[in-house]
Design a protein around this motif. Structure first.
Motif: not given
Ligand SMILES: Cc1cc2nc3c(=O)[nH]c(=O)nc-3n(C[C@H](O)[C@H](O)[C@H](O)COP(=O)(O)OP(=O)(O)OC[C@H]3O[C@@H](n4cnc5c(N)ncnc54)[C@H](O)[C@@H]3O)c2cc1C
Length: 533
Positions: A351-360
């Motif tokens: 897992v990267a330092h900053h992750t953005i998880l965009l939803g549906p």
């Protein structure tokens, strides 16, 4: 050469020969700063370096405001900001004190800046390297590579005007605003961030990747002016950084500068009111009254407390015709945040330092948050994993995380006391199903901060995470001024003032003070002349 070039060039010769700042004696004019957020700390450093005697007062038990640090079960959690951009704004504060930033702070570049993960499991590494970005775009939408180049060129020009020319300008007069209208029209500031991005790229995912930045300062990409695409350029030009030891290291560094200047930071003490001298034509701030009843006299007061809260609760309505209760109530406020801090007994090394998880959903979800003010069942998340860069934030073999979810502010009516735990569990399940398998079984420590917590802890109006929403009609001249329109000797810094939220923004609010706060000598010689415009 712009002021930024001059700062970035870091003239070591000048630094080595500069005289140490004078430590203010007991006779020096006294500045009281309400709030020890980044805006307040930076204001205190600037005023201290100019010879003011400075006292900072904060109701929390530690400095930093939203950037305080939670320590529990051997883990350290930066409560708020994690993405450090425009480091020259910090370096300048050290330089003003005759010190070198790099002697105190170990700043490391982070790459990728963000790993953006889409709901279908694909991901995009967002970096500051234009060639790598083009390769990433080509994987999703080869036809958008040229458009990306045009977008980059546009955001560079927007940065030149929006940041280099305007961020540190006090927009105290309507003429200041009128002067920039032609430039804003030329830059298409009437478009939204999403609108401008869509002009250049067509792919839905690439549009999301290039437009999410306003969320980092509390704005809806479908609503805020395209001026905010300058954030993307700011990151690209100076990189995204991490301070070893966490963002808290920057807070401790600034507190050390204030101490070195002879200033005082009083923690665990709340300001209940700004006191006024009302004998002249215009009321004048002359100190603060603490909740304990103690009064601190001051020659000038700087409020870094939430701007709406400052006007609504620290000053009587009769002295602030510009910021009436009605206007404050009708203003638009940023979204709230649900932030879950947690530690795991294993490490998630991929897992990267900053992750953005965009939803549906993208636009619809943002409408739920900003317009309809309903708490949706789905979400888009930002996940921070400092251990990707810094092992000191968690016990050996463990990972410290926080995940934040943009949610409506308190006008939603959500009962966060009841909702916090089910909402946390839903996020945990989503993370477990996506990039942190088996998460619930790995947890060893956990705590959450809801919009209600933003109200209770930071006295943030409506529990908004970033104060006043950065829409065009609430920017520059239309944002609360850094110098009160109605009360002399009262200045305002922090997210609710010009230019706005985010670390570069609030450090710039303090930078504006250098232009509008008269010199120490002026305060010594003729306090009466110093009535605000
Ligand atoms: C979860 C989160 C993540 C973020 N991530 C980033 C990021 O990665 N990068 C970035 O650049 N920005 C980020 N931001 C935005 C950034 O953190 C804020 O815009 C900035 O820190 C706000 O600083 P401020 O000067 O407005 O003061 P604040 O941090 O709001 O501090 C104000 C202080 O005033 C005190 N106070 C209020 N009223 C009183 C009173 N009456 N008496 C005494 N004290 C009082 C409060 O206790 C508080 O300590 C993030 C924000 C949050 C919440």
């Amino acid at each position: 050469m712009t002021w930024i070039d001059r700062l970035v060039e870091r003239d070591d010769a000048r630094l080595n020969t500069r005289t140490e700042p004078v430590i203010a004696g007991p006779e020096a004019p006294h500045a009281v700063v309400i709030g020890a957020g980044f805006g307040g700390l930076a204001a205190a450093v600037r005023l201290g370096a100019r010879g003011f005697r400075v006292t900072v007062v904060d109701r929390l038990e530690q400095p930093g405001g939203r950037a305080r640090v939670f320590r529990q079960d051997g883990f350290a959690f930066d409560a708020g900001p994690t993405v450090i951009t425009a480091p020259f704004l910090f370096e300048e504060l050290w330089s003003l004190c005759g010190k070198r930033f790099e002697d105190d702070i170990d700043l490391r570049p982070v790459s990728p800046f963000y790993r953006v993960r889409f709901d279908d499991g694909t991901s995009f590494d967002y970096t500051g390297d234009a060639e790598a970005m083009k390769r990433e775009i080509a994987r999703f939408a080869p036809d958008d590579v040229d458009g990306y180049e045009w977008f980059l060129a546009k955001s560079r020009e927007i940065f030149r005007v929006g940041f280099e020319e305007l961020a540190h300008v006090p927009f105290s007069r309507v003429q200041d605003m009128l002067k920039i209208v032609p430039a804003m029209m030329k830059l298409e500031s009437y478009r939204t961030v999403y609108g401008l991005v869509s002009k250049y790229v067509k792919n839905d995912k690439i549009r999301q990747v290039l437009s999410f930045h306003p969320l980092l300062v509390g704005g809806n990409p479908f609503n805020v002016t395209s001026i905010y695409t300058l954030i993307a350029f700011l990151e690209r030009k100076w990189g995204v950084h991490y301070a070893m030891g966490g963002t808290g290291a920057l807070v401790r560094g600034l507190a050390g500068l204030i101490d070195g200047l002879g200033g005082t930071i009083r923690l665990g003490e709340e300001v209940a009111a700004i006191t006024l001298d009302e004998t002249g034509a215009m009321p004048r701030a002359n100190g603060v009254r603490l909740a304990s009843g103690e009064v601190l006299d001051a020659d000038l007061v700087v409020s870094n407390a939430d701007t709406a809260w400052t006007y609504r609760h620290l000053l009587p309505e009769r002295v602030r015709p510009t910021w009436t209760n009605r206007r404050l109530e009708r203003s638009r406020y940023s979204m709230g945040l649900f932030v879950w801090y947690f530690g795991t007994k294993r490490q998630y090394e991929d897992v990267a330092h900053h992750t953005i998880l965009l939803g549906p959903r993208y636009k619809d979800l943002l409408e739920d948050i900003f317009e309809r003010k309903v708490l949706a069942d789905d979400f888009s998340l930002y996940l921070h994993r400092p251990n990707a860069t810094d092992p000191s934030m968690a016990p050996e073999g463990c990972d410290a995380f926080y995940v934040l979810s943009p949610v409506p502010h308190l006008d939603s009516g959500v009962d966060w006391t009841a909702k916090a735990e089910p909402y946390r569990r839903a996020i945990s399940q989503y993370l477990s199903d996506s990039i942190l398998p088996g998460l619930e079984d790995e947890l060893v420590t956990s705590r959450a901060l809801t919009p209600k917590g933003f109200l209770d802890d930071y006295l943030s109006f409506k529990g908004a995470a970033f104060s006043i929403e950065p829409v065009l009609t609430q920017s520059a001249f239309f944002r609360p001024h850094n110098q009160s329109e109605d009360i002399g000797h009262l200045y305002l810094v922090g997210a609710g003032t010009h230019p706005g939220a985010g670390m570069p923004g609030v450090l710039s609010t303090a930078r504006v003070l250098d232009t509008i706060v008269p010199d120490v000598e002026a305060f010594r010689n003729d306090k009466k002349v110093l009535v605000a415009v």
